[in-house]
Design a protein around this motif. Structure first.
Motif, PDB file in Angstrom:
ATOM      1  N   LEU A  16       0.842  -1.207   0.000  1.00 57.01           N
ATOM      2  CA  LEU A  16       0.000   0.000   0.000  1.00 57.01           C
ATOM      3  C   LEU A  16       0.870   1.247   0.000  1.00 57.01           C
ATOM      4  O   LEU A  16       0.561   2.235  -0.678  1.00 57.01           O
ATOM      5  N   LEU A  17       2.010   1.187   0.747  1.00 53.98           N
ATOM      6  CA  LEU A  17       2.911   2.338   0.776  1.00 53.98           C
ATOM      7  C   LEU A  17       3.497   2.590  -0.606  1.00 53.98           C
ATOM      8  O   LEU A  17       3.639   3.736  -1.041  1.00 53.98           O
ATOM      9  N   ALA A  18       3.796   1.497  -1.329  1.00 51.04           N
ATOM     10  CA  ALA A  18       4.314   1.654  -2.688  1.00 51.04           C
ATOM     11  C   ALA A  18       3.269   2.310  -3.586  1.00 51.04           C
ATOM     12  O   ALA A  18       3.581   3.159  -4.431  1.00 51.04           O
ATOM     13  N   LYS A  19       2.009   1.932  -3.434  1.00 52.77           N
ATOM     14  CA  LYS A  19       0.943   2.555  -4.223  1.00 52.77           C
ATOM     15  C   LYS A  19       0.820   4.044  -3.885  1.00 52.77           C
ATOM     16  O   LYS A  19       0.567   4.885  -4.750  1.00 52.77           O
ATOM     17  N   ALA A  20       1.051   4.351  -2.590  1.00 56.05           N
ATOM     18  CA  ALA A  20       0.935   5.748  -2.163  1.00 56.05           C
ATOM     19  C   ALA A  20       2.030   6.604  -2.773  1.00 56.05           C
ATOM     20  O   ALA A  20       1.844   7.820  -2.979  1.00 56.05           O
ATOM     21  N   GLN A  21       3.199   5.997  -3.077  1.00 60.06           N
ATOM     22  CA  GLN A  21       4.275   6.769  -3.687  1.00 60.06           C
ATOM     23  C   GLN A  21       3.911   7.224  -5.104  1.00 60.06           C
ATOM     24  O   GLN A  21       4.487   8.163  -5.643  1.00 60.06           O
ATOM     25  N   THR A  22       2.958   6.509  -5.722  1.00 58.94           N
ATOM     26  CA  THR A  22       2.563   6.854  -7.104  1.00 58.94           C
ATOM     27  C   THR A  22       1.268   7.657  -7.140  1.00 58.94           C
ATOM     28  O   THR A  22       0.665   7.815  -8.199  1.00 58.94           O
ATOM     29  N   GLY A  23       0.794   8.113  -5.972  1.00 60.01           N
ATOM     30  CA  GLY A  23      -0.377   8.998  -5.963  1.00 60.01           C
ATOM     31  C   GLY A  23      -1.615   8.427  -5.327  1.00 60.01           C
ATOM     32  O   GLY A  23      -2.601   9.148  -5.137  1.00 60.01           O
ATOM     33  N   ALA A  24      -1.652   7.129  -5.001  1.00 59.37           N
ATOM     34  CA  ALA A  24      -2.828   6.562  -4.359  1.00 59.37           C
ATOM     35  C   ALA A  24      -2.985   7.143  -2.954  1.00 59.37           C
ATOM     36  O   ALA A  24      -2.013   7.570  -2.329  1.00 59.37           O
ATOM     37  N   GLN A  25      -4.186   7.157  -2.446  1.00 67.49           N
ATOM     38  CA  GLN A  25      -4.442   7.715  -1.124  1.00 67.49           C
ATOM     39  C   GLN A  25      -4.060   6.703  -0.053  1.00 67.49           C
ATOM     40  O   GLN A  25      -4.408   5.527  -0.124  1.00 67.49           O
ATOM     41  N   LEU A  26      -3.340   7.176   0.970  1.00 66.99           N
ATOM     42  CA  LEU A  26      -2.985   6.373   2.131  1.00 66.99           C
ATOM     43  C   LEU A  26      -3.906   6.811   3.265  1.00 66.99           C
ATOM     44  O   LEU A  26      -3.720   7.860   3.879  1.00 66.99           O
TER      45      LEU A  26
END
Length: 451
Positions: A16-26
């Motif tokens: 999830l943190l990796a997704k957040a690096q590309t703009g996804a909401q954490l």
């Protein structure tokens, strides 16, 4: 306090943190506490939930620290807890856009745990801060619950400082606005004072130098002048006491009775009334559409042409007395008249056999008299010049007078004295009524109120 040695990201948390690096909401959702004992070979990165979750707690606040970590604050409370437990596990949960809610990070105290008692005599309420990694994620939020809010002294101090700063800013802005408004009011008052001082009328032998449309000036001859935007206009203030061009007088002439002309009618011609003082005033009711109440000494004229009925349009009331002059003629000449009656219908209607009529008349062959009943006041026959008087009392309503008649040759001339009584003592007489003719007639009617 239990000794937790830091938080560890689970594998799902790392993803999830990796997704957040590309703009996804954490987005962090909640905190869980548990009493699970971890076997020695436990890999915390592979956990999907606490080993033994006991208590779910909402997040009170979230703060991005700025060093790649985030502080989550929650309130540790035993409110509603039915069974105590050793707090060995803390789980941080977040919302994955693909998997739903996941265990993001965990912390473990093992045998260094604290006991959380059940809800009862001992009350537990502690504010707990826990930190976890977010790296350089830009869109970090948390589900904040307002069901349990416990403020720390630092929170209160920060809030007090914020409120103090806000109060200072608001006071400064209000003071500035009041100062500006005060200055505007002073400027407006000064402008209005200047304008008012210039609007005042002036008097003098020379025209004012300050002019504007509507400016008033009383000149040396006492004439009121107003400025129309380009020139001074004379209002003729010195003639303000006139009516129809005649001045009011401090020594008026005494009133005199207006003389009758050769036809026995008041001379109310424009030539006479503008050069004499008179007691009667005439109103023209020829085209009136509603009843008019004559005053004592006032006279009405009603002209008619080729009419079989003429509404007088005169209101009346009890204890009034009138003099009426009726002049009617056949527009075709003095012959061919219908031998029938002229009536006055009170209240513009008829009342069956309610009127008793008596007359004495002289015509070419002899003297006669009659006594009859009618549905209205009889006041003439055929074409007549009739003079009669109307009495309107509650107990006595009467028309009496005389008329002469022309229009049918073997009776010509004929003179009649008559009286008609309205025998109804209950019906009020409110409208003087309508004159009706037996055939088309032309002429005029004068009605003068005497009392």
């Amino acid at each position: 306090m239990a000794d937790f040695r830091g938080t560890i990201l689970t594998t799902k948390g790392r993803n999830l943190l990796a997704k957040a690096q590309t703009g996804a909401q954490l987005r962090f959702t909640q905190i869980k506490l548990g009493d699970g004992l971890w076997p020695s070979n436990t890999d915390p990165t592979q956990l999907n939930d606490l080993v033994s979750p006991k208590l779910n707690l909402p997040i009170q606040s979230i703060t991005v620290v700025g060093d790649g970590t985030v502080r989550l604050r929650f309130v540790l409370t035993n409110r509603g807890l039915s069974q105590g437990f050793f707090m060995r596990e803390i789980g941080i949960y977040a919302q994955d856009p693909d998997l739903g809610e996941i265990l993001y990070a965990v912390a473990y105290a093992g045998d260094r745990a604290d006991f959380i008692p059940a809800d009862g005599v001992t009350k537990v309420e502690n504010v707990v801060d826990i930190y976890t990694v977010i790296a350089n994620a830009q869109n970090v939020t948390a589900v904040i619950s307002d069901t349990v809010v416990l403020a720390t002294k630092r929170d209160i101090d920060e809030l007090a400082e914020t409120l103090s700063n806000l109060s200072s800013q608001v006071n400064s802005q209000i003071t500035s606005q009041i100062d500006n408004l005060s200055q505007q009011l002073n400027d407006t008052a000064s402008t209005l004072s200047t304008q008012i001082s210039t609007v005042k009328p002036e008097a003098g032998s020379t025209a004012p130098s300050l002019t504007y449309t509507g400016k008033l000036w009383v000149d040396a001859n006492d004439f009121l002048q107003y400025f129309d935007g380009s020139n001074w206009k004379n209002v003729k203030a010195s003639f303000a006491d006139t009516v129809d061009g005649f001045h009011a007088s401090q020594t008026p002439a005494p009133n005199v009775i207006v003389p009758l002309n050769v036809e026995g009618i008041l001379d109310l011609s424009a030539t006479y009334v503008k050069s004499n003082v008179y007691t009667f005033r005439r109103v023209d009711l020829t085209n009136a559409t509603s009843d008019y109440m004559l005053q004592v000494g006032e006279e009405a004229i009603i002209n008619f042409t080729d009419a079989t009925s003429v509404p007088l349009r005169i209101a009346t009331q009890s204890r009034t007395y009138y003099e009426v002059h009726l002049v009617s003629s056949n527009t075709g000449g003095t012959s061919g008249a219908v031998d029938s009656n002229i009536f006055l219908n009170p209240n513009n209607t008829t009342y069956s056999n309610a009127f008793v009529y008596a007359q004495i008349y002289r015509q070419s062959d002899a003297l006669y008299s009659d006594y009859m009943t009618y549905n209205a006041f009889r006041c003439g026959i055929a074409f007549s010049t009739s003079i009669f008087y109307i009495t309107n009392y509650t107990q006595y309503k009467n028309v009496k007078g005389f008329y002469d008649t022309w229009g049918y040759s073997y009776y010509y001339p004929r003179i009649t004295v008559f009286s008609t009584d309205w025998r109804d003592t209950t019906t009020p007489w409110t409208s003087l009524g309508t004159i009706t003719f037996p055939q088309s007639s032309s002429g005029y009617i004068l009605v003068r109120r005497l009392a």
